[in-house]
Write a protein that holds these residues in place. Structure first.
Motif, PDB file in Angstrom:
ATOM      1  N   ALA A  53      -9.423  14.157  -6.830  1.00  0.00           N
ATOM      2  CA  ALA A  53      -8.596  13.172  -7.521  1.00  0.00           C
ATOM      3  C   ALA A  53      -8.434  11.908  -6.683  1.00  0.00           C
ATOM      4  N   HIS A  54      -8.328  12.067  -5.372  1.00  0.00           N
ATOM      5  CA  HIS A  54      -8.237  10.892  -4.502  1.00  0.00           C
ATOM      6  C   HIS A  54      -9.551  10.102  -4.523  1.00  0.00           C
ATOM      7  N   ARG A  55     -10.667  10.801  -4.591  1.00  0.00           N
ATOM      8  CA  ARG A  55     -11.946  10.108  -4.717  1.00  0.00           C
ATOM      9  C   ARG A  55     -11.983   9.296  -6.005  1.00  0.00           C
ATOM     10  N   LEU A  56     -11.472   9.867  -7.081  1.00  0.00           N
ATOM     11  CA  LEU A  56     -11.453   9.166  -8.360  1.00  0.00           C
ATOM     12  C   LEU A  56     -10.577   7.912  -8.276  1.00  0.00           C
ATOM     13  N   LEU A  57      -9.452   8.004  -7.601  1.00  0.00           N
ATOM     14  CA  LEU A  57      -8.589   6.833  -7.412  1.00  0.00           C
ATOM     15  C   LEU A  57      -9.294   5.757  -6.594  1.00  0.00           C
ATOM     16  N   HIS A  58     -10.095   6.184  -5.630  1.00  0.00           N
ATOM     17  CA  HIS A  58     -10.868   5.231  -4.832  1.00  0.00           C
ATOM     18  C   HIS A  58     -11.885   4.503  -5.714  1.00  0.00           C
ATOM     19  N   LEU A  59     -12.531   5.232  -6.596  1.00  0.00           N
ATOM     20  CA  LEU A  59     -13.477   4.614  -7.527  1.00  0.00           C
ATOM     21  C   LEU A  59     -12.767   3.589  -8.404  1.00  0.00           C
ATOM     22  N   ALA A  60     -11.614   3.959  -8.931  1.00  0.00           N
ATOM     23  CA  ALA A  60     -10.871   3.049  -9.800  1.00  0.00           C
ATOM     24  C   ALA A  60     -10.525   1.753  -9.082  1.00  0.00           C
ATOM     25  N   GLU A  61     -10.086   1.861  -7.838  1.00  0.00           N
ATOM     26  CA  GLU A  61      -9.718   0.657  -7.093  1.00  0.00           C
ATOM     27  C   GLU A  61     -10.929  -0.236  -6.824  1.00  0.00           C
ATOM     28  N   THR A  62     -12.005   0.379  -6.324  1.00  0.00           N
ATOM     29  CA  THR A  62     -13.147  -0.414  -5.879  1.00  0.00           C
ATOM     30  C   THR A  62     -13.949  -1.007  -7.034  1.00  0.00           C
ATOM     31  N   GLU A  63     -13.998  -0.332  -8.187  1.00  0.00           N
ATOM     32  CA  GLU A  63     -14.833  -0.813  -9.285  1.00  0.00           C
ATOM     33  C   GLU A  63     -14.047  -1.391 -10.466  1.00  0.00           C
TER      34      GLU A  63
ATOM     35  N   VAL B 111      -1.526  -0.983  -4.218  1.00  0.00           N
ATOM     36  CA  VAL B 111      -2.712  -0.150  -4.033  1.00  0.00           C
ATOM     37  C   VAL B 111      -2.270   1.215  -3.522  1.00  0.00           C
ATOM     38  N   PHE B 112      -2.796   2.260  -4.115  1.00  0.00           N
ATOM     39  CA  PHE B 112      -2.478   3.610  -3.656  1.00  0.00           C
ATOM     40  C   PHE B 112      -3.501   4.071  -2.625  1.00  0.00           C
ATOM     41  N   ARG B 113      -2.992   4.611  -1.530  1.00  0.00           N
ATOM     42  CA  ARG B 113      -3.825   5.158  -0.465  1.00  0.00           C
ATOM     43  C   ARG B 113      -3.687   6.677  -0.441  1.00  0.00           C
ATOM     44  N   PRO B 114      -4.758   7.388  -0.079  1.00  0.00           N
ATOM     45  CA  PRO B 114      -4.725   8.847  -0.150  1.00  0.00           C
ATOM     46  C   PRO B 114      -3.938   9.505   0.976  1.00  0.00           C
ATOM     47  N   TYR B 115      -3.329  10.618   0.629  1.00  0.00           N
ATOM     48  CA  TYR B 115      -2.679  11.499   1.594  1.00  0.00           C
ATOM     49  C   TYR B 115      -2.693  12.888   0.975  1.00  0.00           C
ATOM     50  N   GLN B 116      -2.955  13.899   1.789  1.00  0.00           N
ATOM     51  CA  GLN B 116      -2.960  15.267   1.292  1.00  0.00           C
ATOM     52  C   GLN B 116      -1.894  16.088   2.006  1.00  0.00           C
ATOM     53  N   LEU B 117      -0.925  16.547   1.245  1.00  0.00           N
ATOM     54  CA  LEU B 117       0.127  17.384   1.821  1.00  0.00           C
ATOM     55  C   LEU B 117      -0.418  18.743   2.236  1.00  0.00           C
ATOM     56  N   VAL B 118      -1.350  19.262   1.450  1.00  0.00           N
ATOM     57  CA  VAL B 118      -1.953  20.568   1.744  1.00  0.00           C
ATOM     58  C   VAL B 118      -3.464  20.388   1.707  1.00  0.00           C
ATOM     59  N   PRO B 119      -4.053  19.863   2.779  1.00  0.00           N
ATOM     60  CA  PRO B 119      -5.491  19.583   2.761  1.00  0.00           C
ATOM     61  C   PRO B 119      -6.364  20.818   2.604  1.00  0.00           C
TER      62      PRO B 119
ATOM     63  N   GLU C 103       0.853  -1.183   0.000  1.00  0.00           N
ATOM     64  CA  GLU C 103       0.000   0.000   0.000  1.00  0.00           C
ATOM     65  C   GLU C 103       0.893   1.237   0.000  1.00  0.00           C
ATOM     66  N   ILE C 104       0.676   2.110  -0.966  1.00  0.00           N
ATOM     67  CA  ILE C 104       1.514   3.299  -1.120  1.00  0.00           C
ATOM     68  C   ILE C 104       0.705   4.539  -0.763  1.00  0.00           C
ATOM     69  N   TYR C 105       1.080   5.168   0.329  1.00  0.00           N
ATOM     70  CA  TYR C 105       0.442   6.421   0.731  1.00  0.00           C
ATOM     71  C   TYR C 105       1.107   7.544  -0.056  1.00  0.00           C
ATOM     72  N   SER C 106       0.277   8.305  -0.777  1.00  0.00           N
ATOM     73  CA  SER C 106       0.819   9.204  -1.783  1.00  0.00           C
ATOM     74  C   SER C 106      -0.168  10.322  -2.089  1.00  0.00           C
ATOM     75  N   ASP C 107       0.363  11.462  -2.566  1.00  0.00           N
ATOM     76  CA  ASP C 107      -0.490  12.567  -2.997  1.00  0.00           C
ATOM     77  C   ASP C 107      -0.168  12.892  -4.448  1.00  0.00           C
ATOM     78  N   ILE C 108      -1.169  13.294  -5.209  1.00  0.00           N
ATOM     79  CA  ILE C 108      -0.956  13.669  -6.605  1.00  0.00           C
ATOM     80  C   ILE C 108      -0.064  14.890  -6.704  1.00  0.00           C
ATOM     81  N   ALA C 109      -0.076  15.747  -5.693  1.00  0.00           N
ATOM     82  CA  ALA C 109       0.697  16.983  -5.718  1.00  0.00           C
ATOM     83  C   ALA C 109       2.096  16.822  -5.139  1.00  0.00           C
ATOM     84  N   CYS C 110       2.562  15.596  -4.983  1.00  0.00           N
ATOM     85  CA  CYS C 110       3.873  15.329  -4.382  1.00  0.00           C
ATOM     86  C   CYS C 110       4.861  14.890  -5.465  1.00  0.00           C
ATOM     87  N   PRO C 111       5.874  15.703  -5.777  1.00  0.00           N
ATOM     88  CA  PRO C 111       6.819  15.309  -6.826  1.00  0.00           C
ATOM     89  C   PRO C 111       7.622  14.065  -6.486  1.00  0.00           C
ATOM     90  N   TRP C 112       7.927  13.877  -5.206  1.00  0.00           N
ATOM     91  CA  TRP C 112       8.667  12.679  -4.810  1.00  0.00           C
ATOM     92  C   TRP C 112       7.805  11.420  -4.939  1.00  0.00           C
TER      93      TRP C 112
END
Length: 242
Positions: free
Chosen positions: A97-107, A37-45, A4-13
């Motif tokens: 975008a994290h919601r969209l990733l959740h949809l992709a995983e679950t469906e 599986v990618f898990r959500p994280y927000q650097l700047v919520p 499981e990879i905790y990650s944000d779309i706005a994170c260059p690393w």
């Protein structure tokens, strides 16, 4: 094995870490059987829902050194086939975008989610796309193989929002404060966009541990970032060390 990879779309690393981990999987026997599986994280919520220029936001936050920070990441990304364009990149809230990733995983499953993650990172960092815009997100999803009508209806409502918030809370509960963070089999964590060779070593050690061929301490030691990489290959809340 599940990773499981905790990650944000706005994170260059997170982009660099994804590419390097995939390089390790290509070299790892049985890499095709590893579930990622990618898990959500927000650097700047509290980032705005209306996109603003990345350069202006970063300059306000870090001052003149922000240009050098972007230049350093751009140079590092080239080695992993990433074309960063920070002049075009936009600063925007990534929750949709994290919601969209959740949809992709679950469906659609984990593999499709990984494809979508790549598309979102490229859109954000290379193509200057507003990844907080519903129409643009739908376009990205459709190009990745998701059903357009389903995605449009999903993003128009609040479906999946509670689940993503729960996963964000779970990341905090686990003590994750920087991304990317890679969690192997729910037990061992590696932080940062480590070199592919480091990820490969961890994959091998975890496999041995799962097969009962190595002591748990050996895995823990292997999973530690290299001393010269510690603290320099991850983004913490609101910041990226370069």
């Amino acid at each position: 094995m599940k990773v499981e990879i905790y990650s944000d779309i706005a994170c260059p690393w997170c982009f660099i870490g994804k590419r390097r981990f995939e390089q390790a999987l290509d070299r790892f026997p049985g890499g095709d059987e590893v579930e990622v599986v990618f898990r959500p994280y927000q650097l700047v919520p509290d980032a705005p829902e209306q996109a603003t220029g990345h350069r202006a936001w970063l300059a306000e936050r870090y001052g003149p050194q922000s240009v050098a920070m972007d230049a350093r990441v751009t140079e590092l990304g080239k080695a992993d086939g990433i074309d960063y364009d920070f002049d075009a990149a936009l600063h925007v809230n990534t929750f949709l975008a994290h919601r969209l990733l959740h949809l992709a995983e679950t469906e659609y499953g984990a593999r499709k989610q990984v494809e979508l993650k790549e598309s979102l990172l490229k859109a954000h960092f290379s193509d200057g796309v507003d990844v907080g815009d519903r129409e643009r997100l739908t376009e990205i999803a459709v190009a990745t193989g998701l059903d357009g009508a389903r995605v449009s209806a999903y993003l128009a409502g609040d479906e999946g929002a509670a689940e993503v918030r729960a996963q964000l809370a779970e990341a905090r509960a686990l003590g994750i404060t920087a991304v990317p963070t890679f969690v192997f089999e729910g037990r061992w964590a590696v932080q940062g966009g480590q070199e592919a060779s480091t990820f490969l070593r961890v994959l091998e050690q975890v496999t041995e541990q799962m097969a009962g061929q190595a002591a748990e301490q050996a895995v823990a030691e292997a999973a530690q970032p290299r001393p010269d990489a510690a603290g320099t290959a991850a983004c913490a809340d609101g910041t990226c060390a370069i």
